[in-house]
Design a protein around this motif. Structure first.
Motif, PDB file in Angstrom:
ATOM      1  N   LEU A 119       0.617  -1.233  -0.002  1.00  0.00           N
ATOM      2  CA  LEU A 119      -0.070   0.054  -0.034  1.00  0.00           C
ATOM      3  C   LEU A 119       0.880   1.228  -0.138  1.00  0.00           C
ATOM      4  O   LEU A 119       0.688   2.240  -0.522  1.00  0.00           O
ATOM      5  CB  LEU A 119      -1.073  -0.125   1.207  1.00  0.00           C
ATOM      6  CG  LEU A 119      -1.988   0.866   1.394  1.00  0.00           C
ATOM      7  CD1 LEU A 119      -2.901   0.731   0.166  1.00  0.00           C
ATOM      8  CD2 LEU A 119      -2.753   0.623   2.444  1.00  0.00           C
ATOM      9  N   TYR A 177      -7.117   4.904  -1.929  1.00  0.00           N
ATOM     10  CA  TYR A 177      -6.048   4.115  -1.197  1.00  0.00           C
ATOM     11  C   TYR A 177      -5.733   4.762   0.243  1.00  0.00           C
ATOM     12  O   TYR A 177      -5.476   4.039   1.169  1.00  0.00           O
ATOM     13  CB  TYR A 177      -4.756   4.277  -1.980  1.00  0.00           C
ATOM     14  CG  TYR A 177      -4.815   3.348  -3.180  1.00  0.00           C
ATOM     15  CD1 TYR A 177      -4.502   3.860  -4.544  1.00  0.00           C
ATOM     16  CD2 TYR A 177      -4.901   1.923  -3.028  1.00  0.00           C
ATOM     17  CE1 TYR A 177      -4.530   2.988  -5.601  1.00  0.00           C
ATOM     18  CE2 TYR A 177      -5.038   1.022  -4.114  1.00  0.00           C
ATOM     19  CZ  TYR A 177      -4.712   1.695  -5.417  1.00  0.00           C
ATOM     20  OH  TYR A 177      -4.696   0.533  -6.471  1.00  0.00           O
ATOM     21  N   SER A 233      -3.010  -8.258   2.477  1.00  0.00           N
ATOM     22  CA  SER A 233      -3.112  -7.480   1.503  1.00  0.00           C
ATOM     23  C   SER A 233      -2.474  -7.587   0.094  1.00  0.00           C
ATOM     24  O   SER A 233      -2.900  -7.257  -1.025  1.00  0.00           O
ATOM     25  CB  SER A 233      -2.529  -6.055   1.770  1.00  0.00           C
ATOM     26  OG  SER A 233      -1.419  -6.017   1.877  1.00  0.00           O
ATOM     27  N   MET A 237      -7.616  -4.499   0.416  1.00  0.00           N
ATOM     28  CA  MET A 237      -6.930  -3.791  -0.534  1.00  0.00           C
ATOM     29  C   MET A 237      -7.387  -4.289  -1.838  1.00  0.00           C
ATOM     30  O   MET A 237      -7.331  -3.432  -2.885  1.00  0.00           O
ATOM     31  CB  MET A 237      -5.416  -4.734  -0.425  1.00  0.00           C
ATOM     32  CG  MET A 237      -4.478  -4.095  -1.663  1.00  0.00           C
ATOM     33  SD  MET A 237      -3.627  -2.664  -1.006  1.00  0.00           S
ATOM     34  CE  MET A 237      -3.117  -2.286  -2.594  1.00  0.00           C
TER      35      MET A 237
END
Lengths: 241, 195
Positions: free
Chosen positions: A72, B195, B168, B179
């Motif tokens: 991420l 995000y 994720s 995710m």
């Protein structure tokens, strides 16, 4: 066997492409690691600063980059840094359209994440040395910078090797994430090879073997460094220090 | 930003449930897989010990992404053979593949944790077991395993957090966890704030 032909170096096989990908993986890891170590020292230094604002910033950095999944962090940084760079250069040269390479985005993201864990390694190593050394150096009239460079750092090295060695292995494995943002590291090259040859099991097994070999080599190197750094330190001293 | 939450409320909830279920199931199955491997690492010096060492080095040395691809794409290559054996229902679905890869990975890390906690049990405990003439299996089941589990619990708690982050990655093989939902919503709205 047919499979060895797939790995041939040159035009007929994928061997040279895989080695090229391995080179990119190692290049990314080897450039990220020193930056991450420097950042770790900086973040730790900020955490013990006497100004509350700097302390809060450092603690936020650690908390954020330890809790977010690395992928991420990488995706956010890759897409947002593009926008950020364009916004900044838009003030200087309006309408400019620079792009951030995936290598640079991976470098920044991974060094930020590794430094979040690295600051803890630095803290533990400094605790292991103790305050006596800094006090003695101060009483001798040494400046803080010279103290750090000539007194603290050589002693810190021995305590920091296991922690940083661990982080190096984690970094090697996290470089595989940059294949998601289309940097041709080892995993990305393997995916390309699979799209043409339709042999996923073989290729993923091969690069798995590459990674395992890298990790085993790294742990060997770490043990050698630990052994060399502990030369002359007897077990009694090792228990106190 | 609130509209991103409210419009896709159901998708986010699905994602949270998927992430949570993957994490809990992976830790659970991984623990039971890790116990024999950890014991083999701690005690055996023969073939079993070497096999356990090979397993742990393999699954701790490879990145999780490579392991996921290996299970999903790699084993998916053998669909005709797996259909013949009757195991294709596992490998057809991305969720099961992700779970399998996560279980194998976390079992390797938990095996090392269990090995460490077994090896730091003081010798006096072993001597007491021998003095009480307990069989090896009883001693292990009643004395050693509870002590080791108590020692290992903080480290396994750490591993739980790391596993939560690692789930994720299954978004890459099209499992719609948190995710994955973010990627899907991004593909619809093209809004980076997702995000």
């Amino acid at each position: 066997m047919d499979w060895l032909k797939l790995l041939a170096i040159g035009d007929t096989g994928w061997g040279d492409e895989l080695l090229h990908g391995l080179g990119i993986t190692l290049a990314l890891a080897l450039t990220t690691f020193p930056i991450a170590i420097l950042l770790s020292f900086a973040i730790h230094w900020a955490k013990v600063s006497k100004y509350r604002v700097i302390r809060v910033v450092a603690h936020t950095h650690t908390t954020v980059f330890k809790t977010l999944p690395e992928i991420l962090t990488l995706l956010i940084l890759y897409y947002q840094s593009q926008a950020l760079v364009n916004w900044i250069t838009g003030w200087i040269v309006p309408g400019s359209n620079l792009s951030v390479s995936p290598f640079l985005a991976g470098l920044i993201a991974l060094s930020l994440v590794i430094s979040a864990y690295g600051s803890e390694v630095v803290r533990a190593a400094l605790n292991a040395i103790g305050r006596g050394q800094t006090e003695a150096a101060k009483s001798l009239g040494l400046s803080p910078f010279i103290t750090f460079r000539k007194v603290i750092l050589p002693q810190l090295w021995r305590h920091a090797i296991p922690g940083f060695g661990n982080l190096w292995v984690i970094l090697l494995k996290d470089t595989s994430l940059v294949s998601i943002i289309a940097l041709s590291d080892l995993l990305h090259v393997a995916t390309l090879a699979i799209n043409t040859t339709r042999e996923p099991f073989f290729f993923y097994l091969v690069i798995g073997a590459f990674y395992v070999a890298l990790v085993i080599l790294s742990t060997r190197l770490q043990k050698t460094l630990e052994h060399r750094a502990s030369k002359g330190i007897t077990r009694m001293e090792a228990r106190d220090a | 930003m609130l509209d991103l939450w409210l419009n896709y409320r159901d998708l986010w909830l699905d994602g949270v449930i998927t992430t949570a279920s993957l994490t809990v199931l992976a830790i659970f199955f991984g623990f039971f897989l890790a116990i024999p491997i950890g014991v083999a690492r701690a005690k055996s010096s023969g073939v079993l010990g070497w096999l356990a060492l090979g397993y742990v080095n393999l699954f701790r040395g490879m990145p999780l992404l490579v392991q996921l691809f290996l299970v999903y794409y790699g084993l998916g290559q053998f669909n005709s053979e797996l259909r013949a054996v009757g195991l294709w229902w596992i490998f057809r679905d991305a969720w099961y593949c992700g779970l399998l890869a996560l279980v194998l990975n976390t079992a390797a890390y938990q095996a090392e944790i269990i090995r460490g906690s077994l090896q730091t049990i003081p010798a006096s405990v072993h001597e007491t077991n021998a003095a009480l003439n307990l069989t090896r299996w009883t001693a292990f089941r009643r004395v050693l395993l509870p002590i080791a589990f108590a020692k290992a619990l903080p480290a396994i708690g750490n591993e739980f957090i790391l596993l939560l982050k690692a789930t994720s990655l299954v978004a890459i093989i099209t499992v719609f966890d948190l995710m994955g939902q973010a990627r899907f919503i991004f593909s619809e709205t093209l809004d980076l704030r997702v995000y």
